[in-house]
Every structure is written in C-alpha cells, then in structure tokens.
Design a protein around this motif. Structure first.
Motif, PDB file in Angstrom:
ATOM      1  N   SER A 232      44.675  43.228  37.381  1.00  0.00           N
ATOM      2  CA  SER A 232      44.135  44.568  37.154  1.00  0.00           C
ATOM      3  C   SER A 232      45.295  45.537  36.953  1.00  0.00           C
ATOM      4  O   SER A 232      46.446  45.231  37.293  1.00  0.00           O
ATOM      5  CB  SER A 232      43.281  45.016  38.351  1.00  0.00           C
TER       6      SER A 232
ATOM      7  N   GLU B 175      48.209  47.446  44.395  1.00  0.00           N
ATOM      8  CA  GLU B 175      47.206  47.389  43.333  1.00  0.00           C
ATOM      9  C   GLU B 175      46.417  48.702  43.324  1.00  0.00           C
ATOM     10  O   GLU B 175      46.006  49.196  44.357  1.00  0.00           O
ATOM     11  CB  GLU B 175      46.260  46.211  43.544  1.00  0.00           C
TER      12      GLU B 175
ATOM     13  N   GLY C 212      40.116  45.718  31.555  1.00  0.00           N
ATOM     14  CA  GLY C 212      39.004  46.323  32.283  1.00  0.00           C
ATOM     15  C   GLY C 212      37.654  46.032  31.667  1.00  0.00           C
ATOM     16  O   GLY C 212      36.664  45.809  32.384  1.00  0.00           O
TER      17      GLY C 212
ATOM     18  N   LYS D 225      36.672  42.447  32.503  1.00  0.00           N
ATOM     19  CA  LYS D 225      36.351  42.333  33.925  1.00  0.00           C
ATOM     20  C   LYS D 225      34.957  42.893  34.217  1.00  0.00           C
ATOM     21  O   LYS D 225      34.165  42.295  34.956  1.00  0.00           O
ATOM     22  CB  LYS D 225      37.403  43.082  34.747  1.00  0.00           C
TER      23      LYS D 225
END
Length: 330
Positions: A79, A96, A258, A261
């Motif tokens: 990410s 993160e 993104g 995901k």
C-alpha cells in the motif's frame, strides 16, 4: 543527499544506494503513487525532516511503487504511502499510511541510535533455498536468469541472449539476478553453472549464451523454444481462462494499486471464485489489452469473456444492486 529527497528512477540505482559500503547508514524510503493524495501530504512532512540539522546524515529516497514493482515486491510493500527505514539493505523499521507523528518519531529514533552493525540475518537452509530455486526455474516453460530485464539488460551477454530469443519470437519469462543476491549465488550451485545468463526450458538447464549460439548454429535451438501466440489469440485465451477474470496490478493476495485493492475487497465480499492476472508482470498483455478491450485503465473485469469495465463500473453496479446479476453473466 542531505537536505533533499532523491527520487529513484531505476532498480539498479536503488540497489546501488542501499547496498552502499556503509551498511549502517540510514535510508528513509518513501514508496508512493501519483494517484494517492496521502503521498503528497507526506511529501511535506519529509521535506521538513530533511531540513532538521540532526538528520543531516540521513538519506531520504522516493520510489514510485508501481513503476518499480520488483523493489516493492522485494520489501512486501502492498500500500502507499509506505516508509521503510533501511540500514544497508536491512529493514529496521516501517511506517504504513500517512502517519506523520509515527514517521517523525521513528526516523529520529533510528538516527540517534549508536552506529552498530546490525546482526546478520540467518542464512536460509540449503533445503529452503533449493526449493525456492526449483520453483523459480519452473515459473515458465522458458525461463531466463539474467542481469537486468529484457527491456533493460545490464550486460552484453544478457542483451545478446534476449536478442537471440526474440529473433525466434520466443515466449519466455525472466528473473533479474542483480535484484536478489541469494538467487544470484544459489543458482550457480543449484545449476552447477558459474555464470549468467542461464536459460532453462521445462525446468532443465540449457546453458548460457555460448551454448545457445552453438545450438543456433546447428539449427537445434529454434525447435526447442516455445513460440509466442498471436497477441489477440493470447488475450482471447486469457480473458476466457475463468468465468470471472480480473486483470489488475498485482495479485489477489498482493494488490499493487489502490483501485485493484478496492476491487478485490468487493469481489471477496461476494464469495465468488475468480482468477487474476498481474499486468505488471507482462508488458505485452498490459499494453495489448488496452487496445483489445478499448479500455485504457486497470483493473479490468471480464465475465464469461466479455468486458464489464473497471472499478467505477463495479461500484455503480454494487450501489444499484445489480452486481450479483452481472457477475452471474445475466
């Protein structure tokens, strides 16, 4: 460079920096993506850190996660933004998300620690390494271990080998041994072949460039090599590989953007079976499918071989309650 952020453009540049002779030097690496607004916000935080006198010896780097997928995958970056704190090639801490206070705290902690050589990571057992190498040489019917990539070979022997394979329209995959020292050294013993490149067909070593040249001169090479399918035929076979087929950046277990995901999250909620194809691993498919489907972005979702669209279409179908019906092919 102290006081600034260095944007790393190539894999070779990155590995050269992090494998610097000073293994205790602190590198703070920002994995970012253009589509993620949080990354832009964290750029301002990093800029402030570079101006702090007590951090003048720290190197701040930027790596576009999707542009250099081999590096992202090596460090399991899934990410953005993600920050890795490295000493040499060793990860000493990780942040993160857009967490400015935590990043600031951890950078200061690592920068003020005594300069000590980090303990060496235990070497993998020979059995584990051989198991990994066996999987790698069987990754594709024709597998080339080389310095660099087919698009950017890093030595003359690798470049000539790629040219020879392309001459016969060969369908092959490759592994950049410069990006993985364990594989680079281990494969020499595994194959009992001391140099690179190395070509494997059906999991069996053929040899290096000199052997390939000899086989080419005798006419034995071309019949050994698997040929690329016509691209449209190949794309047609791929989109029909499963009733629900997803072309995305990364895999279901490791989405690399993104949008991908978010899509995987939606599909997993439906409980349906589906297959994925990582377009970051195949530039021919990545570019060809845009024209084939007349759809310029990824991810792309196909049901029974027909394009449904991208994430925006799936979200609309979810909001209107038509998603299940569409995924059923109705």
């Amino acid at each position: 460079m102290a006081g600034s952020v260095r944007e790393v453009k190539t894999k070779d540049e990155f590995w050269k920096i992090v494998t610097d002779v000073n293994k205790n030097h602190l590198n703070v690496v920002h994995f970012w993506a253009e589509w993620a607004s949080q990354c832009q916000m964290m750029d301002d935080v990093v800029k402030e850190l570079t101006s702090e006198r007590q951090l003048k010896e720290v190197k701040f780097l930027k790596v576009e996660a999707e542009a250099l997928p081999d590096i992202s995958q090596h460090y399991s970056v899934t990410s953005v933004p993600t920050f890795l704190l490295l000493k040499g090639n060793t990860v000493v801490d990780k942040v993160e998300g857009a967490d400015a206070p935590t990043l600031t705290k951890k950078v200061h902690q690592q920068a003020t620690k005594m300069i000590v050589q980090p303990p060496a990571e235990p070497s993998p057992s020979i059995e584990d390494l051989n198991s990994r190498l066996k999987k790698l040489v069987n990754t594709a019917t024709c597998m080339l271990f080389m310095k660099g990539t087919p698009e950017e070979p890093c030595c003359g022997f690798s470049k000539k080998t790629v040219e020879l394979l392309q001459k016969y329209n060969t369908q092959f995959s490759s592994f950049n041994i410069l990006a993985d020292q364990e594989v680079r050294e281990g494969l020499k013993k595994f194959s009992n072949w001391p140099t690179y490149p190395q070509l494997y067909i059906n999991g069996e070593l053929v040899g290096g460039l000199d052997i390939l040249k000899e086989l080419d001169e005798t006419g034995e090479l071309e019949p050994m090599l698997p040929k690329k399918e016509d691209l449209n035929k190949r794309l047609g076979n791929l989109i029909n590989k499963a009733p629900l087929m997803i072309f995305m950046k990364g895999s279901r277990d490791n989405p690399r953007c993104g949008f991908s995901k978010t899509l995987i999250g939606i599909l997993n909620e439906t409980g349906r079976k589906y297959e994925t194809f990582d377009i970051l691993q195949d530039e021919e498919v990545r570019q060809g499918l845009k024209t084939f489907s007349n759809w310029p972005t990824y991810p792309q979702i196909y049901v029974n071989g027909s394009l449904i669209g991208g994430l925006d279409i799936i979200k609309e179908l979810q909001e209107t309650g038509e998603l299940d019906k569409t995924l059923n092919g109705e």
